[in-house]
Design a protein around this motif. Structure first.
Motif, mmCIF file in Angstrom:
data_model
loop_
_atom_site.group_PDB
_atom_site.id
_atom_site.type_symbol
_atom_site.label_atom_id
_atom_site.label_comp_id
_atom_site.label_asym_id
_atom_site.label_seq_id
_atom_site.Cartn_x
_atom_site.Cartn_y
_atom_site.Cartn_z
ATOM 1 N N UNK A 65 1.079 -1.195 -0.286
ATOM 2 C CA UNK A 65 -0.064 -0.005 -0.074
ATOM 3 C C UNK A 65 0.903 1.360 -0.011
ATOM 4 N N UNK A 66 2.207 0.874 0.830
ATOM 5 C CA UNK A 66 2.587 2.365 0.552
ATOM 6 C C UNK A 66 4.730 1.539 0.505
ATOM 7 N N UNK A 400 -4.358 10.860 -1.648
ATOM 8 C CA UNK A 400 -4.248 10.614 -0.469
ATOM 9 C C UNK A 400 -4.441 8.446 -1.176
ATOM 10 N N UNK A 401 -4.942 8.773 -2.090
ATOM 11 C CA UNK A 401 -4.493 7.212 -2.732
ATOM 12 C C UNK A 401 -6.135 6.312 -2.487
ATOM 13 N N UNK A 405 -3.687 1.933 -3.316
ATOM 14 C CA UNK A 405 -2.053 2.196 -3.345
ATOM 15 C C UNK A 405 -2.561 3.717 -2.276
ATOM 16 N N UNK A 406 -1.961 3.382 -1.160
ATOM 17 C CA UNK A 406 -2.252 4.573 -0.416
ATOM 18 C C UNK A 406 -1.338 6.115 -1.104
ATOM 19 N N UNK A 420 -4.547 10.564 -17.202
ATOM 20 C CA UNK A 420 -3.883 9.497 -17.050
ATOM 21 C C UNK A 420 -3.699 8.867 -16.013
ATOM 22 N N UNK A 421 -4.969 7.487 -15.815
ATOM 23 C CA UNK A 421 -4.585 6.858 -14.506
ATOM 24 C C UNK A 421 -4.611 5.543 -14.879
ATOM 25 N N UNK A 422 -4.480 5.248 -13.399
ATOM 26 C CA UNK A 422 -3.610 3.382 -13.293
ATOM 27 C C UNK A 422 -4.553 2.516 -12.446
ATOM 28 N N UNK A 423 -5.491 1.814 -12.992
ATOM 29 C CA UNK A 423 -5.551 0.899 -11.809
ATOM 30 C C UNK A 423 -7.295 1.136 -11.558
ATOM 31 N N UNK A 424 -7.598 2.275 -10.846
ATOM 32 C CA UNK A 424 -8.936 2.634 -10.537
ATOM 33 C C UNK A 424 -10.115 2.713 -11.951
ATOM 34 N N UNK A 425 -9.518 2.643 -13.582
ATOM 35 C CA UNK A 425 -10.485 2.570 -13.978
ATOM 36 C C UNK A 425 -9.489 1.851 -15.057
#
Length: 480
Positions: A65-66, A400-401, A405-406, A420-425
């Motif tokens: 997570x961190x 804040x994640x 991931x935090x 640009x984003x990763x893993x959330x969508x």
């Protein structure tokens, strides 16, 4: 006593002394690696195969997570490993207590240099995993003894009253096994290559041996990788010489590690998304240099993206590489960019961790950074950070994640209105119906976009089919 009788007594004494000397010499012959291994084999029992079951934990390696904290623990309601040492094959059957990535029930198999998983639709080749899975066969107590004896070149040392036997497995992995005064294997350790950590420690410790049908086996197993536990098992059942004859599925028999491929899609002037695999990157052209968003997987992938950057933007150096978060599948190429002289732009909390990893030794599989090391350069992001040349602009927003991931950075190109984003969508195929219940992390991403007041027209995800209009994302999270 006659002279002859005295000579006979003396002769008898000499013979007795000679016999004692031979006996003493035999008792004090030096230990060898072979004799220590044979002692362990006698104490633990000889098996051609074994099956052991229990419960415990399997961690998600590389997904802390961190950055720098332990790997997330995933509780196991059931665990069974079956090994055929003669066939060099193994099957792991895992039942997770909660839903997890890859499925709540998982089956992972290997036979020699072929590996595969058993999914709902049958075998799925895992060619890249074969060597590590086979290595783990020889890290088990009985596997270590067998492999070390078969090597024929094992060496012996002592430490803390225990014997340390070493040999080379699969032609390149130095394996050290600790054998205690009871001739039981209590620890087996080696190093394996990792794109983020370089030479990575794998340490298996074995304790609380019990007798199972004449074979001794540990009931407590802890395996650490990269400094944190990846397995913590309580073994309750052991079956020596269990039946296992793993036939290699045809799909796995012909499978090889696929070559790295890249395809570029122009999203806007000076902006391209580089796809061609499970993870994507962005190339962004500035007046005097190039920035790359995301360095996933490994060096091979990063070199392919760098080559693509040279084709798309000739004669401009890649000066920056930006990360969305620290997970290993998203940062396996950072060492390659450091070797190229690029500055890493990342969440401030990641900087101390990456300062260590990009300078870690990598001798098993030497990458660019190992061959020609360069000191890393960082731009830590603790608040909104802007890169601009007056025409092209990238905005980096630390967050804040989420539950994944935090720490998390959203990367936004205001001129092109690209996020640009990763893993959330990770968008699926076109016209895929939205989920009945939107994933929590996707909802958190939507909330962040609203909070930051970003005027997004296109989402360029690191996973999934590629760039999609914001309307599709809104439909996915039920916000249309």
């Amino acid at each position: 006593m006659s002279e002859i009788g005295g000579l006979q007594v003396m002769a008898n004494k000499l013979w007795l002394m000679a016999g004692l000397a031979v006996a003493i010499s035999g008792c004090s012959s030096p230990k060898t690696a072979s004799s220590v291994l044979q002692g362990a084999q006698k104490a633990m029992g000889t098996v051609n195969s074994i099956q052991y079951s229990g419960t415990g934990m399997n961690a998600f390696f590389g997904q802390a997570l961190t950055a720098g904290e332990e790997w997330p623990r995933r509780e196991l309601s059931s665990f069974t490993r079956t090994i055929n040492y003669e066939q060099r094959s193994a099957r792991d059957e895992l039942g997770f207590a909660q839903p997890t990535f890859g499925g709540q029930q998982q089956n992972m198999e290997v036979n020699g240099d072929k590996a595969w998983n058993i999914g709902p639709n049958g075998p799925v080749p895992q060619a890249a995993a074969a060597e590590e899975r086979q290595l783990h066969i020889w890290l088990t107590p009985h596997g270590f003894v067998k492999a070390a004896l078969a090597a024929g070149s094992a060496t012996l040392a002592e430490s803390g009253g225990a014997d340390i036997v070493s040999f080379t497995a699969l032609g390149k992995y130095k394996v050290d096994g600790t054998i205690d005064a009871q001739n039981l294997v209590t620890k087996v350790e080696t190093k394996i290559p990792n794109p983020v950590l370089g030479d990575t420690d794998v340490v298996a410790t074995y304790a609380d041996y019990k007798d199972f049908a004449g074979v001794k086996f540990p009931t407590k197993i802890v395996i650490t990788q990269g400094g944190f536990p990846v397995w913590d098992l309580a073994i309750t059942s052991v079956m020596p010489n269990a039946a296992l004859d793993l036939a290699v599925p045809s799909a796995a028999a012909s499978a090889t590690v696929p070559p790295v491929q890249t395809t570029s899609t122009k999203l806007a002037d000076g902006v391209w998304q580089v796809m061609g695999g499970s993870h994507h990157s962005l190339i962004v052209e500035f007046r005097d240099y190039v920035a790359v968003v995301e360095a996933p997987l490994d060096e091979a992938r990063s070199l392919a993206v760098l080559d693509e950057a040279k084709k798309l933007v000739p004669n401009k150096p890649v000066q920056y590489v930006l990360t969305t978060h620290h997970h290993f599948d998203h940062t396996g190429g950072l060492r390659t960019y450091v070797a190229q002289g690029a500055t890493i732009v990342t969440h401030q909390s990641n900087v101390p961790y990456f300062e260590k990893t990009v300078m870690a030794p990598a001798t098993i599989v030497a990458d660019s950074q190992a061959k020609s090391p360069k000191s890393p350069k960082f731009q830590g992001v603790a608040d909104k950070y802007v890169m601009t040349d007056g025409k092209q602009t990238i905005e980096i927003y630390p967050t804040g994640g989420d539950t994944h991931t935090k720490e998390y950075t959203l990367i936004y190109l205001p001129r092109a209105k690209i996020l640009v984003e990763a893993d959330a969508y990770s968008p699926g195929p076109p016209n895929t119906p939205p989920p009945a219940t939107p994933p929590p992390n996707a909802l958190m991403l939507y909330d962040e976009v609203q909070r930051l007041k970003l005027n997004v027209a296109t989402i360029a995800p690191i996973h999934g089919r590629g760039p999609v209009p914001i309307a599709e994302f809104k439909k996915f999270v039920g916000k249309t």
